[in-house]
Design a protein around this motif. Structure first.
Motif, short mmCIF file in Angstrom:
data_model
loop_
_atom_site.label_atom_id
_atom_site.label_comp_id
_atom_site.label_asym_id
_atom_site.label_seq_id
_atom_site.Cartn_x
_atom_site.Cartn_y
_atom_site.Cartn_z
N ALA A 1 -11.62 0.97 2.14
CA ALA A 1 -10.98 2.29 2.19
C ALA A 1 -11.14 2.00 0.77
O ALA A 1 -10.59 1.19 -0.39
CB ALA A 1 -10.12 2.52 3.20
N ALA B 1 0.71 -1.43 0.50
CA ALA B 1 0.13 -0.32 -0.31
C ALA B 1 0.74 1.19 0.12
O ALA B 1 0.51 2.26 -0.73
CB ALA B 1 -0.92 -0.01 1.22
N ARG B 2 1.89 0.78 -0.09
CA ARG B 2 3.37 1.84 0.54
C ARG B 2 3.69 2.23 -0.24
O ARG B 2 4.89 3.45 -0.81
CB ARG B 2 4.02 2.06 1.80
CG ARG B 2 3.69 1.93 2.88
CD ARG B 2 4.57 2.19 4.42
NE ARG B 2 3.09 1.44 5.50
CZ ARG B 2 3.72 0.81 6.48
NH1 ARG B 2 4.51 -0.75 5.59
NH2 ARG B 2 2.69 -0.17 7.33
N GLY C 1 -8.08 3.19 -0.57
CA GLY C 1 -6.66 3.82 -0.65
C GLY C 1 -5.62 2.97 -2.02
O GLY C 1 -6.50 1.86 -2.86
N HIS C 2 -4.08 2.64 -2.22
CA HIS C 2 -3.93 2.25 -3.31
C HIS C 2 -4.69 0.44 -3.33
O HIS C 2 -4.13 -0.18 -4.96
CB HIS C 2 -2.33 2.20 -2.84
CG HIS C 2 -1.28 1.47 -4.39
ND1 HIS C 2 -1.77 1.69 -5.34
CD2 HIS C 2 -0.19 0.98 -3.73
CE1 HIS C 2 -0.61 0.91 -6.00
NE2 HIS C 2 0.18 -0.35 -5.08
#
Length: 261
Positions: free
Chosen positions: A135, A102-103, A137-138
């Protein structure tokens, strides 16, 4: 390839992982070959399918990190249930290591890495159910870049329904940006419904008004379902699960009708 379906939401605790696991169960019992990709670092879908982690086992995190065509074929693992249909369910498991992927959103082509890993690796399946974290997110973007369809989970509560509207909007808008313009919102499931609560009945009516025929069905709040999740067991090995088993069998039929393999 399999029909890939991303299950998501914009609010935690709505029963999304439960729906992925129990739909996989119902589809497999009906004779379909099903994959489950756990794209949530919590790994709840993996655990509920009876998968036991150990350091030497590969997970979806390693498949994404490799960023190579078809590498997910090296990661598929059997689930841990002792049931005759369990051999028709295979798993791309997750552990907390997935947080590292994810980072890595700034890496070139990062949002396509999961799709690359799946290329040719799910041809043996009818359906691939992708459990997304709550979420946008990525990790969820990677799931959406690989999916053909998206399904949502909500409760009969105002905040959860608002979160489902945001999920529907995300599906509609994100596909183009993620190089996957054909991904489509297929429907939603209402979970943890308690007909004794006036608030639930009112919000269920609201949900049907907002989403119409895209409401696939309603899963009642039942202890047997909670026990099956907690103990990582198939529903037919849990006492008193007949009602929810029937609900998920009907939901599986609806999924096959809306998204033929």
């Amino acid at each position: 390839m399999a029909k890939r379906i991303a299950f998501g939401k914009n609010k935690g605790g709505t029963g999304c992982t439960t729906n992925v696991v129990r739909l996989a169960e119902a589809l497999a019992k009906a004779g379909h070959r099903v994959g489950v990709a756990d794209m949530d670092p919590q790994g709840n879908a993996s655990r509920r399918l009876g998968w036991v982690d150990s350091p030497e086992k590969l997970t979806v995190a390693e498949a994404i990190e490799a960023s190579a065509d078809g590498v997910a074929s090296q990661v598929w693992q059997p689930i841990g249930w002792d049931a005759p249909f369990a051999e028709r369910i295979t798993l791309l498991p997750a552990r907390i290591e997935l947080e590292n992927r994810a980072r890595e959103v700034a890496q070139r082509g990062a949002y396509r890495r999961f799709a690359k890993a799946l290329k040719g690796a799910d041809a043996h399946l009818d359906y691939l159910l992708i459990d997304c974290q709550p979420a946008f997110g990525h990790l969820t973007e990677m799931a959406m870049a690989a999916a053909h369809f998206a399904v949502g989970t909500t409760e009969a509560k105002y905040d959860a329904i608002q979160g489902m509207l945001r999920w529907q909007e995300f599906v509609a808008s994100a596909g183009e940006d993620l190089g996957n313009p054909d991904v489509a919102f297929a429907g939603l499931i209402v979970s943890s419904y308690d007909q004794r609560l006036t608030a639930h009945s009112g919000q269920l009516a609201n949900c049907r008004t907002l989403f119409g025929e895209q409401v696939w069905g309603v899963v009642p709040l039942r202890t047997a379902l909670l026990n099956a999740d907690e103990d990582a067991l198939p529903l037919d090995q849990v006492a008193g699960s007949g009602e929810v088993r029937a609900v998920y069998e009907l939901l599986a039929e609806r999924l096959v009708k809306e998204i033929p393999a």
